[in-house]
Design a protein around this motif. Sequence first.
Motif, PDB file in Angstrom:
ATOM      1  N   LEU A 136       0.708  -1.101  -0.096  1.00 50.76           N
ATOM      2  CA  LEU A 136      -0.066  -0.032  -0.233  1.00 50.76           C
ATOM      3  C   LEU A 136       0.784   1.229   0.138  1.00 50.76           C
ATOM      4  CD1 LEU A 136      -2.606  -0.925   2.733  1.00 50.76           C
ATOM      5  CD2 LEU A 136      -2.759  -1.498   0.388  1.00 50.76           C
ATOM      6  N   ASP A 137       0.751   2.301  -0.958  1.00 51.57           N
ATOM      7  CA  ASP A 137       1.319   3.429  -1.173  1.00 51.57           C
ATOM      8  C   ASP A 137       0.812   4.385  -0.548  1.00 51.57           C
ATOM      9  OD1 ASP A 137       3.981   4.700  -2.077  1.00 51.57           O
ATOM     10  OD2 ASP A 137       2.926   5.408  -3.641  1.00 51.57           O
ATOM     11  N   LEU A 138       1.194   4.941   0.357  1.00 48.74           N
ATOM     12  CA  LEU A 138       0.550   6.436   0.963  1.00 48.74           C
ATOM     13  C   LEU A 138       1.225   7.628   0.532  1.00 48.74           C
ATOM     14  CD1 LEU A 138       0.198   3.941   3.194  1.00 48.74           C
ATOM     15  CD2 LEU A 138      -1.119   5.299   4.502  1.00 48.74           C
ATOM     16  N   GLY A 139       0.353   8.744   0.217  1.00 49.49           N
ATOM     17  CA  GLY A 139       1.186   9.805  -0.125  1.00 49.49           C
ATOM     18  C   GLY A 139       0.352  11.171   0.564  1.00 49.49           C
ATOM     19  N   GLY A 140       1.020  12.174   0.728  1.00 48.93           N
ATOM     20  CA  GLY A 140       0.487  13.371   1.315  1.00 48.93           C
ATOM     21  C   GLY A 140       0.774  14.438   0.612  1.00 48.93           C
ATOM     22  N   TYR A 141       1.688  14.303  -0.670  1.00 44.06           N
ATOM     23  CA  TYR A 141       1.910  15.574  -1.253  1.00 44.06           C
ATOM     24  C   TYR A 141       1.717  15.216  -2.807  1.00 44.06           C
ATOM     25  CZ  TYR A 141       5.029  19.108  -3.317  1.00 44.06           C
ATOM     26  OH  TYR A 141       5.533  20.147  -3.994  1.00 44.06           O
ATOM     27  N   SER A 142       0.614  15.991  -3.397  1.00 41.97           N
ATOM     28  CA  SER A 142       0.288  15.810  -4.801  1.00 41.97           C
ATOM     29  C   SER A 142       1.064  16.020  -5.585  1.00 41.97           C
ATOM     30  CB  SER A 142      -1.005  16.574  -4.951  1.00 41.97           C
ATOM     31  OG  SER A 142      -1.610  16.443  -6.181  1.00 41.97           O
ATOM     32  N   SER A 143       1.504  15.161  -6.675  1.00 44.88           N
ATOM     33  CA  SER A 143       2.401  15.292  -7.618  1.00 44.88           C
ATOM     34  C   SER A 143       1.848  15.308  -9.083  1.00 44.88           C
ATOM     35  CB  SER A 143       3.523  13.980  -7.731  1.00 44.88           C
ATOM     36  OG  SER A 143       2.767  12.769  -7.736  1.00 44.88           O
TER      37      SER A 143
END
Length: 293
Positions: free
Chosen positions: A69-76
């Motif tokens: 599961l890949d969690l991200g908090g910065y929109s790229s």
Amino acid sequence: MLQAPQDTCFPAAQTLRCPGGRLLDLRRPQVMGILNLTPDSFFEGSRIETETDLLRRAETMLTAGAAVLDLGGYSSRPGAEHISEDEEKRRLLPAVEAVHRAFPEALLSVDTFRAGVAAEAVAAGAAILNDISGGTLDTDMLPTAGRLGVPYILMHMRGTPQNMTQHIHYEGDLVLELVRYFRDKLAVLRQHGVTDVVLDPGFGFAKTPAQSHELLRRLPELRVLGLPILAGLSRKSMVYKPLGLTPDAALTGTVAVNTLALLNGAQLLRVHDVAEAVQTVQLVSNTFPPFPS
């Protein structure tokens, strides 16, 4: 013909060694599920607003067969708003802690280019670093990856999410540039003791849809580096724009390009729709033998 650089060939390249003695075996393709913690992700249907929604989606993905599961908090996404490190931590770290607490055996990846965020996320339970910048946006990232002793996903990108659409002009051969980029970055990673690496060509990152399709077609050429390849194609503009669609209508197209990626040697699919990707992996793997390691 391209030759594999002898000083950047990594041992046991098809198996990632994660904290706690856990292994991610990529000799058979696997699926990484995307958990977006940003309010402005390009695919509106992937946005998560509450912990209850987060844990429900995580459970659904794991039940469907996600290996990571890949969690991200910065929109790229192209032109995304730049946020501070503190804001990224505020979005990401509680989510990592919550998912790790609810599913302690799950392999969690964090999508960040900041060393400080990476270190705290690993302390909170993350096991893999997914860096869109390849260490170019934070010079401490590669040394931090070595110190943390976790697998590292190395992506190709030019510029930043805010200006990468201005960096789409390649004077030479696109794939050759990627091979050289990865070769040089792998040498630095090895100096810092990072031995478990996945390569991400960065579809859509400083690449037009046409360039991304060329890269997909020529994906086997990246296998000269001897490392697993991640394909992040899910609902991207290279899928929906040629079809005259929007991201929410691009699931069928995503299945099609994921199939092509698997046939061309991708070993990890990063997707919003895990069940469909797992089915794609099963059918392709049952019909075609995997590329030799």
